[in-house]
Design a protein around this motif. Structure first.
Motif, PDB file in Angstrom:
ATOM      1  N   GLU A 125      63.974  29.800  16.346  1.00  0.00           N
ATOM      2  CA  GLU A 125      64.491  31.068  16.860  1.00  0.00           C
ATOM      3  C   GLU A 125      63.786  31.410  18.164  1.00  0.00           C
ATOM      4  O   GLU A 125      62.564  31.260  18.293  1.00  0.00           O
ATOM      5  N   ARG A 126      64.585  31.841  19.129  1.00  0.00           N
ATOM      6  CA  ARG A 126      64.040  32.249  20.425  1.00  0.00           C
ATOM      7  C   ARG A 126      64.755  33.527  20.861  1.00  0.00           C
ATOM      8  O   ARG A 126      65.990  33.530  20.994  1.00  0.00           O
ATOM      9  N   ASP A 127      63.981  34.558  21.106  1.00  0.00           N
ATOM     10  CA  ASP A 127      64.511  35.867  21.529  1.00  0.00           C
ATOM     11  C   ASP A 127      65.593  36.363  20.569  1.00  0.00           C
ATOM     12  O   ASP A 127      66.616  36.932  20.979  1.00  0.00           O
ATOM     13  N   GLY A 128      65.391  36.138  19.287  1.00  0.00           N
ATOM     14  CA  GLY A 128      66.332  36.626  18.282  1.00  0.00           C
ATOM     15  C   GLY A 128      67.586  35.781  18.138  1.00  0.00           C
ATOM     16  O   GLY A 128      68.493  36.171  17.386  1.00  0.00           O
ATOM     17  N   GLU A 129      67.656  34.665  18.829  1.00  0.00           N
ATOM     18  CA  GLU A 129      68.846  33.799  18.756  1.00  0.00           C
ATOM     19  C   GLU A 129      68.474  32.452  18.144  1.00  0.00           C
ATOM     20  O   GLU A 129      67.318  32.013  18.191  1.00  0.00           O
ATOM     21  N   ASP A 130      69.477  31.803  17.580  1.00  0.00           N
ATOM     22  CA  ASP A 130      69.280  30.480  16.976  1.00  0.00           C
ATOM     23  C   ASP A 130      69.351  29.402  18.055  1.00  0.00           C
ATOM     24  O   ASP A 130      70.351  29.305  18.797  1.00  0.00           O
ATOM     25  N   TRP A 131      68.285  28.617  18.135  1.00  0.00           N
ATOM     26  CA  TRP A 131      68.217  27.503  19.068  1.00  0.00           C
ATOM     27  C   TRP A 131      68.008  26.211  18.280  1.00  0.00           C
ATOM     28  O   TRP A 131      67.700  26.236  17.084  1.00  0.00           O
ATOM     29  N   ILE A 132      68.157  25.104  19.009  1.00  0.00           N
ATOM     30  CA  ILE A 132      67.949  23.807  18.374  1.00  0.00           C
ATOM     31  C   ILE A 132      67.279  22.861  19.364  1.00  0.00           C
ATOM     32  O   ILE A 132      67.597  22.860  20.559  1.00  0.00           O
ATOM     33  N   ARG A 133      66.337  22.083  18.840  1.00  0.00           N
ATOM     34  CA  ARG A 133      65.666  21.062  19.656  1.00  0.00           C
ATOM     35  C   ARG A 133      66.260  19.696  19.300  1.00  0.00           C
ATOM     36  O   ARG A 133      66.269  19.305  18.133  1.00  0.00           O
ATOM     37  N   ILE A 134      66.746  19.000  20.317  1.00  0.00           N
ATOM     38  CA  ILE A 134      67.432  17.724  20.118  1.00  0.00           C
ATOM     39  C   ILE A 134      66.526  16.600  20.605  1.00  0.00           C
ATOM     40  O   ILE A 134      66.202  16.518  21.797  1.00  0.00           O
ATOM     41  N   GLU A 135      66.116  15.729  19.706  1.00  0.00           N
ATOM     42  CA  GLU A 135      65.293  14.569  20.055  1.00  0.00           C
ATOM     43  C   GLU A 135      66.200  13.335  20.090  1.00  0.00           C
ATOM     44  O   GLU A 135      66.818  12.965  19.079  1.00  0.00           O
ATOM     45  N   LEU A 136      66.260  12.720  21.270  1.00  0.00           N
ATOM     46  CA  LEU A 136      67.102  11.533  21.458  1.00  0.00           C
ATOM     47  C   LEU A 136      66.234  10.294  21.592  1.00  0.00           C
ATOM     48  O   LEU A 136      65.255  10.290  22.351  1.00  0.00           O
ATOM     49  N   ALA A 137      66.593   9.250  20.863  1.00  0.00           N
ATOM     50  CA  ALA A 137      65.862   7.987  20.944  1.00  0.00           C
ATOM     51  C   ALA A 137      66.395   7.187  22.120  1.00  0.00           C
ATOM     52  O   ALA A 137      67.602   6.922  22.208  1.00  0.00           O
TER      53      ALA A 137
END
Length: 230
Positions: A125-137
């Motif tokens: 969560e960032r600033d009250g919003e849903d975020w996602i971290r994408i790890e690419l191989a």
């Protein structure tokens, strides 16, 4: 004596007329004259009607005719593509923003939405919003594995149906994707079932009204333009 001969002549004529009426009834009905006695035939001999003869017709000849069907040759007509549309192959190089990463993508006209296959997905969560971290191989360099990380806000979720597998709830983010010199911002669904081979499936939401696909070719557009590079 002459009277007796005339009498016999009349009898012979009557016999001839009777035989002819039996053999040719249609001529008798039309009033045709009877045929006179042949010369040299004894006048005292009584003529008999000929015996009926059975006539056997020959069997009709049966001929087998071979039916030849002429096959028409199908002509292939090449239809020109509109000049304002991008022509893509079955596989193309795609530039992703905001990372500038260039990856190989399968072009799939049957997929409604573009999909990115990540190695790891981490929600936060960032600033009250849903975020996602994408790890690419990324492909290994000098035997060392590398990864690239992208952080984006989640726009929505979709339900992806998969053949032979349970449906999957996937997060959707917005990305700028560049093929050749063409860039579009599209929604990209995310899944953590990826590897380092084919990481993206380019779907119809990028292709619609913008590109056509020639599945017999690969990398038609070549290296894509990366943001910040002229």
């Amino acid at each position: 004596m002459q009277k007796f001969s005339l009498l016999w002549l009349l009898v012979v004529v009557q016999l001839l007329v009777g035989c002819k009426s039996l053999m040719y009834p249609e001529q008798n009905q039309q009033g045709a004259e009877p045929t006179a006695a042949q010369p040299g035939q004894p006048q005292g001999e009584i003529l008999q009607c000929p015996e009926p003869v059975e006539v056997i017709c020959a069997e009709p000849e049966v001929r087998v005719v071979e039916k030849v069907v002429e096959r028409t040759v199908e002509k292939v007509v090449e239809v020109p593509v509109a000049k304002d549309k991008l022509v893509l192959g079955a596989v193309e190089e795609i530039s992703i923003e905001p990372s500038g990463l260039v990856i190989e993508s399968v072009v799939d006209t049957g997929a409604p939405t573009t999909t990115l296959r990540a190695q790891t997905l981490t929600r936060f969560e960032r600033d009250g919003e849903d975020w996602i971290r994408i790890e690419l191989a990324l492909p290994e360099v000098d035997g060392k594995a590398k990864t690239s990380s992208i952080e984006l806000p989640i726009q929505r979720h979709i339900r992806a149906n998969r053949v032979g597998f349970p449906s999957q709830r996937r997060p959707v983010v917005e990305m700028n994707l560049t093929v050749g010199e063409v860039t579009h911002m599209v929604e990209v669904s995310l899944t953590d079932e990826g590897g380092n081979d084919i990481m993206m499936v380019l779907g119809r939401n990028f292709l619609k009204d913008a590109a056509v696909v020639d599945v017999s070719r690969r990398n038609i557009q070549g290296q894509p333009r990366v943001f910040g590079n002229k």
